[in-house]
Write an enzyme that holds these catalytic residues in place. Structure first.
Site, PDB file in Angstrom:
ATOM      1  N   GLU A  72       0.777  -1.341  -0.083  1.00  0.00           N
ATOM      2  CA  GLU A  72       0.064   0.015  -0.030  1.00  0.00           C
ATOM      3  C   GLU A  72       0.959   1.195  -0.029  1.00  0.00           C
ATOM      4  O   GLU A  72       0.269   2.405   0.004  1.00  0.00           O
ATOM      5  CB  GLU A  72      -0.929   0.024   0.984  1.00  0.00           C
ATOM      6  CG  GLU A  72      -0.351   0.120   2.675  1.00  0.00           C
ATOM      7  CD  GLU A  72       0.102  -1.256   3.064  1.00  0.00           C
ATOM      8  OE1 GLU A  72      -0.579  -1.629   4.154  1.00  0.00           O
ATOM      9  OE2 GLU A  72       0.804  -1.581   2.689  1.00  0.00           O
ATOM     10  N   ASP A 117      -0.355  -4.279   4.916  1.00  0.00           N
ATOM     11  CA  ASP A 117      -0.411  -4.419   6.252  1.00  0.00           C
ATOM     12  C   ASP A 117      -1.155  -5.732   6.705  1.00  0.00           C
ATOM     13  O   ASP A 117      -2.231  -6.053   6.339  1.00  0.00           O
ATOM     14  CB  ASP A 117      -0.552  -3.135   7.033  1.00  0.00           C
ATOM     15  CG  ASP A 117       0.569  -2.199   6.645  1.00  0.00           C
ATOM     16  OD1 ASP A 117       1.623  -2.395   6.089  1.00  0.00           O
ATOM     17  OD2 ASP A 117       0.183  -1.048   6.945  1.00  0.00           O
ATOM     18  N   ASP A 164      -2.845  -5.716   9.543  1.00  0.00           N
ATOM     19  CA  ASP A 164      -4.038  -5.395  10.511  1.00  0.00           C
ATOM     20  C   ASP A 164      -5.408  -5.244   9.546  1.00  0.00           C
ATOM     21  O   ASP A 164      -5.522  -5.773   8.430  1.00  0.00           O
ATOM     22  CB  ASP A 164      -3.896  -4.076  11.161  1.00  0.00           C
ATOM     23  CG  ASP A 164      -3.526  -2.836  10.075  1.00  0.00           C
ATOM     24  OD1 ASP A 164      -3.700  -3.111   8.915  1.00  0.00           O
ATOM     25  OD2 ASP A 164      -3.581  -1.716  10.714  1.00  0.00           O
ATOM     26  N   GLU A 201      -6.953  -3.037   8.575  1.00  0.00           N
ATOM     27  CA  GLU A 201      -7.230  -1.943   7.440  1.00  0.00           C
ATOM     28  C   GLU A 201      -6.443  -2.581   6.332  1.00  0.00           C
ATOM     29  O   GLU A 201      -6.679  -2.498   4.916  1.00  0.00           O
ATOM     30  CB  GLU A 201      -6.366  -0.916   7.861  1.00  0.00           C
ATOM     31  CG  GLU A 201      -6.858   0.643   7.156  1.00  0.00           C
ATOM     32  CD  GLU A 201      -8.414   0.859   7.590  1.00  0.00           C
ATOM     33  OE1 GLU A 201      -9.045   1.478   6.638  1.00  0.00           O
ATOM     34  OE2 GLU A 201      -8.922   0.524   8.708  1.00  0.00           O
ATOM     35  N   TYR A 212       5.689  -3.827  12.987  1.00  0.00           N
ATOM     36  CA  TYR A 212       4.670  -3.094  12.504  1.00  0.00           C
ATOM     37  C   TYR A 212       4.189  -1.881  13.705  1.00  0.00           C
ATOM     38  O   TYR A 212       4.049  -2.681  14.737  1.00  0.00           O
ATOM     39  CB  TYR A 212       3.725  -4.059  12.098  1.00  0.00           C
ATOM     40  CG  TYR A 212       2.264  -3.384  11.283  1.00  0.00           C
ATOM     41  CD1 TYR A 212       2.457  -2.490  10.255  1.00  0.00           C
ATOM     42  CD2 TYR A 212       1.019  -3.420  11.889  1.00  0.00           C
ATOM     43  CE1 TYR A 212       1.387  -1.794   9.792  1.00  0.00           C
ATOM     44  CE2 TYR A 212       0.055  -2.781  11.396  1.00  0.00           C
ATOM     45  CZ  TYR A 212       0.194  -1.921  10.342  1.00  0.00           C
ATOM     46  OH  TYR A 212      -0.877  -1.345   9.592  1.00  0.00           O
ATOM     47  N   ARG A 267       1.017  -0.581  14.137  1.00  0.00           N
ATOM     48  CA  ARG A 267      -0.061  -0.534  14.788  1.00  0.00           C
ATOM     49  C   ARG A 267      -0.488  -1.757  15.363  1.00  0.00           C
ATOM     50  O   ARG A 267      -0.843  -2.762  14.538  1.00  0.00           O
ATOM     51  CB  ARG A 267      -1.338  -0.259  13.648  1.00  0.00           C
ATOM     52  CG  ARG A 267      -0.861   1.349  13.116  1.00  0.00           C
ATOM     53  CD  ARG A 267      -1.851   1.798  11.958  1.00  0.00           C
ATOM     54  NE  ARG A 267      -1.565   3.021  11.506  1.00  0.00           N
ATOM     55  CZ  ARG A 267      -0.883   3.064  10.088  1.00  0.00           C
ATOM     56  NH1 ARG A 267      -0.526   1.996   9.633  1.00  0.00           N
ATOM     57  NH2 ARG A 267      -0.494   4.354  10.117  1.00  0.00           N
ATOM     58  N   HIS A 290      -0.519 -10.705  16.157  1.00  0.00           N
ATOM     59  CA  HIS A 290       0.472  -9.728  16.016  1.00  0.00           C
ATOM     60  C   HIS A 290       1.596  -9.554  17.053  1.00  0.00           C
ATOM     61  O   HIS A 290       1.557 -10.242  17.952  1.00  0.00           O
ATOM     62  CB  HIS A 290      -0.086  -8.408  16.071  1.00  0.00           C
ATOM     63  CG  HIS A 290      -1.201  -8.138  14.884  1.00  0.00           C
ATOM     64  ND1 HIS A 290      -1.953  -6.829  14.520  1.00  0.00           N
ATOM     65  CD2 HIS A 290      -1.572  -8.988  13.969  1.00  0.00           C
ATOM     66  CE1 HIS A 290      -2.517  -7.240  13.535  1.00  0.00           C
ATOM     67  NE2 HIS A 290      -2.378  -8.415  13.312  1.00  0.00           N
TER      68      HIS A 290
END
Length: 514
Positions: A9, A82, A84, A86, A322, A324, A369
Site C-alpha cells: 500500500e 499491512d 491489520d 485495514e 509493525y 499498529r 501480532h
C-alpha cells in the site's frame, strides 16, 4: 517481464521490499485504499442490510489502470498489504477493483493467475522470504470487521455532520470515535468546573539521631531525616483527618516536651519490573511523556522506521516491527537475540535465564501480532544514528531501549521504614536506595533516593523542627494526548490505527485545544 506482481500500500514500503526480491518480482503500490465510499452521498444502502456502495476515487483511477497493465504479464499476484484489519481490507479491495475473481478473470489468461496473500510483522529480508513461503487466503473476518467500522463511521458522520452545520457551523464533523473522544474531554472539563477544593493538613517532623551525632558532629546532615504523622492513638489517619489550622496547632501543642523514640524498624528489598514492549497506545503515551511528541508525529516517525531507512551499505531496511498493534507478544527469535546482546555487552547479571513473557491486557487485542520492537536488537540506536534525523533517532532509541529492557532483571531497592513514637502520636520515616539497577541500566526512570540514618528500636531522637503543612485537593487534570489515548484504550474506543487521526481531527476541527 517479472512473473510475480507484489502489491503493497505504500511506495516507501515497495522500495524497501524491492531490495529483498529478485528480478522475478515487480513491486507496486496501491497508494493506500484503492476503493472507498463516495464523498457526495451516504454510500450505504440502509434498506439492504447496510450494503456499502464502493467506488474507485478519481485520484486512484490512474493507479488502477497501471496495476491492470502490470497484471497482463503476471502469473502470480501477491497481496502484501499491512497485517491489520485495514491492510486486509485493502487487499480485498484490490481483488475487487482489479477484477481478479470477477467475469474478466474467467478469461484464459486470467485463469492462469494465482492470487496469494502474505503478511509479515517486519520489513526485513528474512521476514519477506518467510512470508512468501507461507501465503494464505484473505481473511474475510478481518475484512468484514473493517467494513463494519467504515459503514458505522459513515452513518454517524453523514447523519450527524449536517446537524452540526445547521446548529453550530459549517465544516464541522461528527464521528464514531472522535465524537466519543470529545465527550470524554467535555465530561472532564465539567468535572473540573464543578470541583470544590477541600482543605486538609499534614504534620512533618525533622528528627536527628542522637547516637550518630555523638560520634560525629552536631550538624552532620546524615543524622537528620523527615518523618510524617501517620497515627493518633494507634489509629491510622485518613487524608482529611486534620481538617484545619486549629486542629494542626493543637497537635503541635500536645507534642510539646514529648520524647521521640524509635519503636520499630523494618528493612526489606523491593523489586521493580520493566514495562512490556510497546503497543501503539503505550508508545504514543511514552513518546509524549518523554519527548512531547504528538500521537500523529509519533505514528509518522514510526511509519518511517517500519517502512525502511537507508542505512549505508545495508541499504533500506525496516528498523522496527509493525507499529499498529495492541499485542505485547514477541517472537522467540527476537527474545533470543536480545538475550545474546545483553550477555555479550553487559554480562550474565543483566540477562535472564529464560525470556520474560508479557500478557496482553486489551480484551480485543490481535494476539497473532507482535509488540513494537526493533527488527534486530543487535542494531543499537548508536549504530544507526548517522542515518536517522533527530526525531527518528529519538523514537528508535526509545523503542529499542524499551524492548531490550523488557528482557533484563528487575531493579532492586533497599527499603527502610521506621515508626517513631511521641506521646500518643506515631510518625513514620521511609527511605530507599538502589541496590541493583537491573533494567534501569538501559531504560532509566525517575525515582528519588531517600536516605535515612541507621536507626535502632528504643533509640531516642532529637526533634529539630515540627512543621504543619496546609493542602487543598486539586481537580482532575485535563487530558493530554497521551492520557486521552490511555482512557480510550481502557474503554475500548477506537483501535491502534485510529488513535492518532482522532487526536489530530478533534484539534483541526477546533473542538479542543491544547
Amino acid at each position: 517481464m517479472a512473473k510475480n506482481l507484489v502489491i503493497v500500500e505504500s511506495p516507501t514500503k515497495a522500495r524497501t521490499i524491492s531490495r529483498f526480491l529478485g528480478s522475478d518480482f515487480t513491486i507496486e503500490s496501491s497508494f493506500g485504499h484503492i476503493r472507498d465510499l463516495p464523498v457526495s452521498k451516504l454510500g450505504v444502502d440502509v434498506d439492504n442490510n447496510f450494503e456499502p456502495q464502493y467506488i474507485i476515487p478519481k485520484k486512484a483511477k490512474s493507479n488502477v489502470k497501471k496495476l491492470k497493465e502490470e497484471l497482463k504479464n503476471a502469473e502470480k499476484i501477491i497481496l502484501a498489504t499491512d497485517e491489520d484489519r485495514e491492510g486486509e481490507a485493502i487487499a480485498w479491495h484490490l481483488v475487487q477493483a482489479l477484477d481478479l475473481n470477477g467475469p474478466k478473470a474467467e478469461s484464459k489468461k486470467a485463469s492462469k493467475t494465482t492470487i496469494e496473500r502474505i503478511v509479515f510483522h517486519e520489513i526485513t529480508k528474512k521476514a519477506i522470504e518467510e512470508a512468501l513461503k507461507n501465503p494464505r487466503q484473505i481473511d474475510m473476518n478481518l475484512v468484514d470487521a473493517q467494513q463494519a467500522r467504515r459503514v458505522l463511521d459513515r452513518l454517524v458522520g453523514y447523519k450527524l455532520s449536517p446537524f452540526l452545520w445547521k446548529k453550530v457551523s459549517r465544516g464541522l464533523s461528527a464521528g464514531r470515535v472522535q465524537s466519543v473522544a470529545v465527550r470524554l474531554i467535555v465530561e472532564r472539563e465539567r468535572e473540573i468546573l464543578a470541583f470544590k477544593p477541600e482543605e486538609y493538613w499534614s504534620i512533618e517532623a525533622l528528627l536527628q539521631s542522637r547516637r550518630i551525632t555523638q560520634t560525629t558532629t552536631q550538624n552532620n546532615a546524615e543524622s537528620r531525616f523527615m518523618a510524617n504523622l501517620v497515627k493518633i492513638n494507634d489509629e491510622t489517619l485518613s487524608q482529611f483527618a486534620i481538617k484545619n489550622r486549629e486542629e494542626a496547632e493543637n497537635i503541635l501543642k500536645n507534642l510539646a516536651e514529648a520524647e521521640w523514640i524509635v519503636k520499630k524498624v523494618e528493612k526489606r528489598a523491593l523489586a521493580r519490573n520493566p514495562g512490556a514492549p510497546f503497543t501503539t497506545s503505550t508508545l504514543q503515551q511514552e513518546a509524549w511523556r518523554r519527548m512531547h511528541f504528538s500521537a500523529k508525529q509519533t505514528m509518522m516517525l514510526a511509519q518511517q522506521l517500519y517502512e525502511g531507512i537507508d542505512i549505508g551499505e545495508t541499504g533500506a531496511t525496516g528498523l522496527i516491527t509493525y507499529m499498529r498493534t495492541d499485542s505485547v507478544n514477541v517472537s522467540q527469535e527476537a527474545l533470543k537475540s536480545a538475550n545474546e546482546f545483553l550477555e555479550k555487552n553487559f554480562g550474565a547479571n543483566y540477562a535472564l535465564p529464560s525470556p520474560r513473557v508479557f500478557k496482553t491486557k486489551s480484551k480485543g487485542a490481535q494476539e497473532a501480532h507482535e509488540a513494537i520492537r526493533p527488527t534486530d536488537p543487535l542494531r543499537t540506536p548508536e549504530s544507526v544514528k548517522q542515518y536517522l534525523d533527530h526525531r527518528q533517532y529519538r523514537l528508535y532509541d526509545l523503542i529499542w531501549k524499551r524492548f531490550v529492557a523488557s528482557q533484563m532483571p528487575q531493579a532492586i531497592f533497599d527499603s527502610v521504614s521506621a515508626d517513631i513514637k511521641a506521646k500518643n502520636y506515631t510518625f513514620r520515616a521511609n527511605g530507599s536506595s538502589l541496590k541493583f539497577d537491573g533494567f534501569l541500566k538501559i531504560y532509566p526512570m525517575k525515582f528519588e533516593e531517600v536516605l535515612i540514618p541507621e536507626l535502632s528500636p528504643e533509640e531516642n531522637l532529637n526533634l529539630l523542627e515540627l512543621k504543619p503543612d496546609q493542602h487543598f485537593t486539586e481537580p482532575p487534570p485535563r487530558y493530554t494526548e497521551a492520557s486521552l489515548v490511555k482512557i480510550m484504550e481502557k474503554f475500548g474506543i477506537g483501535r491502534p490505527s485510529t488513535y492518532a487521526p482522532t487526536m489530530a481531527t478533534i484539534q483541526e476541527r477546533g473542538y479542543v485545544a491544547k
